[in-house]
Enzyme design. Structure first.
Site, PDB file in Angstrom:
ATOM      1  N   GLY A  79      75.499 -25.474  56.848  1.00 24.56           N
ATOM      2  CA  GLY A  79      75.788 -24.664  58.018  1.00 24.56           C
ATOM      3  C   GLY A  79      74.618 -24.673  58.986  1.00 24.56           C
TER       4      GLY A  79
ATOM      5  N   ASP B 240      77.902 -20.811  48.362  1.00 26.94           N
ATOM      6  CA  ASP B 240      79.106 -20.417  49.073  1.00 26.94           C
ATOM      7  C   ASP B 240      79.927 -21.660  49.380  1.00 26.94           C
ATOM      8  OD1 ASP B 240      77.415 -21.565  50.969  1.00 26.94           O
ATOM      9  OD2 ASP B 240      77.905 -20.121  52.538  1.00 26.94           O
TER      10      ASP B 240
ATOM     11  N   GLY C 119      77.195 -26.119  53.200  1.00 24.75           N
ATOM     12  CA  GLY C 119      78.437 -26.226  53.948  1.00 24.75           C
ATOM     13  C   GLY C 119      78.992 -27.624  54.003  1.00 24.75           C
TER      14      GLY C 119
ATOM     15  N   GLU D 143      71.223 -22.851  48.175  1.00 24.64           N
ATOM     16  CA  GLU D 143      71.195 -21.562  48.867  1.00 24.64           C
ATOM     17  C   GLU D 143      70.167 -20.566  48.344  1.00 24.64           C
ATOM     18  OE1 GLU D 143      74.769 -23.626  50.012  1.00 24.64           O
ATOM     19  OE2 GLU D 143      73.918 -23.199  48.035  1.00 24.64           O
TER      20      GLU D 143
END
Length: 341
Positions: free
Chosen positions: A72, A152, A121, A144
């Site tokens: 991300g 995630d 991501g 992460e």
């Protein structure tokens, strides 16, 4: 029509060749970091192609061999977090999650060329589709915990589906996988030389993936077995116990794991532990996404993520000041709230 839908989407090139719809991520300077605008653009074209009979297969890839998608857009998330608070930051992340879920449930075959860096991501964007191709340049990870976040993008689903506890190890340490390891762990299907991607793309323009990859698919056992003594370290009742067992383990891998977890946010380690075990007990990717969404909202309320992004990506001093700095200093009420999610 499709090109018109996405004519103003920065960082995305759209085309149709034969019966193949092609999505090319084109933000090379940002390693194709996935922001809300790019996610929204991908969703828009997928909506168009879903009802277009001339499109029989979708390919998603990168314009650069350096990265498929490094994750991300963390800088944008931090800016939103500092300027507007956790709700706005989560809204940006959740928009990307929607696109990942859309790809996972897409009614037409989707192929991803995971050539280069594929992390966070990027895993969510490219690893929930039916046909996932990795090359000798591929590097996959869910890193992460090192930035104060939690696995995630459906990453905890993938890491919890493997045999044994290798996936838990990767969730905690953020360890990297090469192409062969990614196939063995169930995050990829095809290990192909990078020089064959052009020919594979050409074939997909007129042949369905099941035929193109019929002789190439690697049927792994969805597991990368840890040495028994290392496996036993992760068969613990808590993160603290994992660390205690690693400290007594003679393997060099244990020393590396301790170093990796020593750089991570203590609270993120606890959240990753909880998320992995929750995912292990759930039966669908959709259910895991819901758990991850709750965990992400929870950690966004804490200071570690803004600090982690600052230290890793903004100031690049690699010296985040985690709050708290040690596992044993996490308040009991904070752990109770986390485990209640």
């Amino acid at each position: 029509m499709t090109e018109a839908v996405l004519s103003e989407v920065e960082g995305l090139t759209v085309s149709q060749v034969g019966h193949m719809g092609r999505l090319v991520l084109d933000r090379p300077r940002k390693l194709n970091a996935l922001d809300a605008g790019l996610a929204r653009g991908i969703s828009a074209v997928l909506d168009v192609w879903r009802d277009d009979d001339s499109v029989q297969v979708v390919l998603i890839e990168s314009s650069s061999p350096r990265a498929f998608c490094a994750g991300g857009d963390l800088r944008a998330i931090r800016e939103a977090l500092l300027a507007d608070g956790p709700e706005r930051a989560f809204a940006l992340m959740d928009r990307a999650y929607d696109t990942m879920r859309q790809l996972a449930a897409y009614p037409k075959p989707v192929v991803s060329f995971l050539d280069g860096i594929t992390m966070g991501g990027g895993v969510g964007l490219g690893c929930h589709v039916p046909w996932r191709v990795v090359t000798e340049r591929s590097v996959l990870a869910m890193p992460e915990t090192g930035i104060g976040l939690v696995p995630d993008a459906g990453g905890s689903w993938l890491l919890s589906r493997t045999q044994g506890l290798a996936g838990l190890r990767l969730a905690l340490t953020g360890g990297r996988m090469d192409a062969g390891q990614a196939v063995a762990m169930g995050l990829a299907d095809i290990h192909a030389p990078s020089e064959t991607l052009d020919s594979l793309r050409d074939a997909l323009a007129h042949t369905l993936p099941a035929q193109v990859f019929a002789s190439m698919q690697e049927q792994g056992a969805a597991g990368l077995a840890l040495p028994p003594v290392l496996e036993q370290c992760y068969a613990a009742a808590s993160v603290a116990e994992v660390i205690e067992r690693l400290q007594s383990c003679p393997l060099p891998e244990a020393r590396q794991d301790l170093e990796d977890m020593g750089r991570a946010s203590p609270f993120s380690l606890e959240a990753a532990w909880h998320g992995w075990h929750r995912a292990r007990a759930l039966e669908t990717l959709e259910a895991v996404f819901e758990v991850e969404r709750e965990l992400v909202q929870h950690v966004l309320e804490r200071p570690d993520i803004a600090e982690g992004i600052r230290a890793r990506l903004v100031d690049r001093d690699n010296a985040p000041l985690w709050q708290p700095a040690r596992l044993e200093d996490i308040p009991a009420h904070a752990l109770h709230d986390l485990r209640a999610l």
